[in-house]
Design an enzyme around this catalytic site. Structure first.
Site, PDB file in Angstrom:
ATOM      1  N   GLY A   1       5.691   1.756   7.104  1.00  0.00           N
ATOM      2  CA  GLY A   1       4.450   1.784   7.878  1.00  0.00           C
ATOM      3  C   GLY A   1       4.628   1.568   9.371  1.00  0.00           C
TER       4      GLY A   1
ATOM      5  N   GLU B   1       5.721  -5.124  -0.413  1.00  0.00           N
ATOM      6  CA  GLU B   1       4.437  -5.808  -0.157  1.00  0.00           C
ATOM      7  C   GLU B   1       4.063  -6.722  -1.324  1.00  0.00           C
ATOM      8  OE1 GLU B   1       2.304  -2.212   0.751  1.00  0.00           O
ATOM      9  OE2 GLU B   1       3.515  -1.989   2.563  1.00  0.00           O
TER      10      GLU B   1
ATOM     11  N   GLU C   1      13.738   1.143   0.194  1.00  0.00           N
ATOM     12  CA  GLU C   1      12.826   1.109   1.339  1.00  0.00           C
ATOM     13  C   GLU C   1      13.180  -0.065   2.246  1.00  0.00           C
ATOM     14  OE1 GLU C   1       8.817   3.083   0.168  1.00  0.00           O
ATOM     15  OE2 GLU C   1       8.763   1.023  -0.556  1.00  0.00           O
TER      16      GLU C   1
ATOM     17  N   SER D   1       8.238   5.368   6.315  1.00  0.00           N
ATOM     18  CA  SER D   1       7.824   6.291   7.376  1.00  0.00           C
ATOM     19  C   SER D   1       8.290   7.736   7.165  1.00  0.00           C
ATOM     20  CB  SER D   1       8.262   5.768   8.750  1.00  0.00           C
ATOM     21  OG  SER D   1       7.638   4.520   9.003  1.00  0.00           O
TER      22      SER D   1
ATOM     23  N   GLY E   1       4.168   6.427   1.826  1.00  0.00           N
ATOM     24  CA  GLY E   1       2.895   5.709   1.936  1.00  0.00           C
ATOM     25  C   GLY E   1       1.888   6.520   2.736  1.00  0.00           C
ATOM     26  N   GLY E   2       1.740   6.173   4.006  1.00  0.00           N
ATOM     27  CA  GLY E   2       0.731   6.749   4.888  1.00  0.00           C
ATOM     28  C   GLY E   2       0.557   8.258   4.766  1.00  0.00           C
TER      29      GLY E   2
ATOM     30  N   ASN F   1       2.358   6.754  -2.393  1.00  0.00           N
ATOM     31  CA  ASN F   1       1.925   5.375  -2.662  1.00  0.00           C
ATOM     32  C   ASN F   1       0.707   5.121  -1.773  1.00  0.00           C
ATOM     33  OD1 ASN F   1       1.558   2.641  -2.920  1.00  0.00           O
ATOM     34  ND2 ASN F   1       3.464   2.058  -1.871  1.00  0.00           N
ATOM     35  N   TRP F   2      -0.457   5.155  -2.388  1.00  0.00           N
ATOM     36  CA  TRP F   2      -1.698   5.014  -1.601  1.00  0.00           C
ATOM     37  C   TRP F   2      -2.007   3.565  -1.218  1.00  0.00           C
ATOM     38  CZ3 TRP F   2      -5.756   8.847  -4.151  1.00  0.00           C
ATOM     39  CH2 TRP F   2      -5.361  10.162  -3.875  1.00  0.00           C
ATOM     40  N   LYS F   3      -1.295   2.631  -1.818  1.00  0.00           N
ATOM     41  CA  LYS F   3      -1.542   1.207  -1.536  1.00  0.00           C
ATOM     42  C   LYS F   3      -3.015   0.883  -1.781  1.00  0.00           C
ATOM     43  CE  LYS F   3       2.369   1.415   1.501  1.00  0.00           C
ATOM     44  NZ  LYS F   3       3.139   0.823   2.571  1.00  0.00           N
TER      45      LYS F   3
ATOM     46  N   HIS G   1       7.448  -3.433  -5.127  1.00  0.00           N
ATOM     47  CA  HIS G   1       7.297  -2.976  -3.731  1.00  0.00           C
ATOM     48  C   HIS G   1       7.406  -4.188  -2.810  1.00  0.00           C
ATOM     49  CE1 HIS G   1       5.519  -1.420  -0.064  1.00  0.00           C
ATOM     50  NE2 HIS G   1       5.807  -0.219  -0.518  1.00  0.00           N
TER      51      HIS G   1
END
Ligand code: PGA
Length: 250
Positions: free
Chosen positions: A172, A99, A166, A211, A232-233, A10-12, A97
């Site tokens: 993150g 966010e 999640e 994470s 993500g990251g 997930n590159w956001k 998500h």
């Protein structure tokens, strides 16, 4: 029931077209198994074309979006419909998500409408759930989210569904749930799904997210009910993405 493990990136709101190009040059030839990256709308078309060009045979990497409208075409300024995503090569879409829920006020009902629309058009929804750190009774909270977001999905469509658990405090932050706690919640999610879909629930893949990285993914995937990871990251670095996919197909 043996469910195939899945690593989904997930590159956001990150990565320009030059970054996406570099990522693909390094990742695509080295992927040990099928995986997905969910990317900004702006690079979807370019990435699906480039993946085809870099792949010999059936591409191992699929692309997805990070949200979509529940509406079909029409006067919805700024929105993107499922068919538009399919048109540029997307096969997956992340929905609900945390966010999106936090910053764009998406409710379970909206996530449910989007999920039904995605399935109706043939996109695979990766539907997110998870509790905040101070949530009393997290199992009841997440169970409620699940029941609301899957409402109205037919049994035959349910096997296409992917759920991502999640915990919000793990996203993150570098703090993960322990593999055992994640397993416990994910097994609870499967129990909820069994109540709705019966036996079919055994086919639904449930990912852990928060994470996850190359050095800890193995411990999560070793758990009975954890069928993969939403990352993500660590998904934006090609080498670490390739390493996680390698762990998932061991
Ligand atoms: P993270 O994000 O891996 O950077 O914690 C996960 C996610 O938001 O899906």
């Amino acid at each position: 029931m043996k469910r195939k493990k899945l690593v989904a990136g997930n590159w956001k709101m990150n990565m320009l077209s030059s970054d996406a190009r570099r990522f693909l040059e390094e990742a695509v030839p080295n992927l040990a198994d099928e995986a997905v990256v969910c990317v900004p709308f702006t690079v979807l078309s370019q990435m699906s074309e480039r993946i085809r060009a870099l792949s010999t045979g059936k591409p191992k990497l699929a692309v997805g979006a990070q949200t979509m409208s529940e509406k079909d075409f029409g006067a919805y300024t700024g929105e993107i419909a499922a068919e538009m995503l399919i048109d540029v090569g997307a096969e997956y879409v992340i929905l609900g998500h945390s966010e999106r829920r936090m910053y764009f006020h998406e409710t379970d009902e909206a996530v449910n409408a989007k999920t039904l629309a995605a399935l109706a058009k043939g996109l695979i929804p990766i539907v997110c759930c998870g509790e905040a750190e101070n949530q009393p009774n997290p199992e009841a909270f997440v169970g409620g989210q699940i029941r609301r977001v899957v409402e109205g999905i037919s049994k035959s469509d349910s096997s296409k569904l992917i759920i991502a658990y999640e915990p919000i405090w793990a996203i993150g932050t570098g703090k993960t749930a322990t593999p055992e706690t994640a397993q416990k919640m994910i097994s609870h999610i499967r129990t909820e799904l069994r109540e709705v879909f019966g036996e079919q629930a055994e086919e639904i893949r449930i990912l852990y997210g928060g994470s996850v990285k190359a050095s800890n993914i193995r411990d999560f995937l070793a758990q009975e009910d954890i069928d993969g990871a939403l990352v993500g990251g660590a998904s934006m670095d090609a080498a670490s993405f390739v390493a996680m996919v390698e762990e998932a197909c061991r």
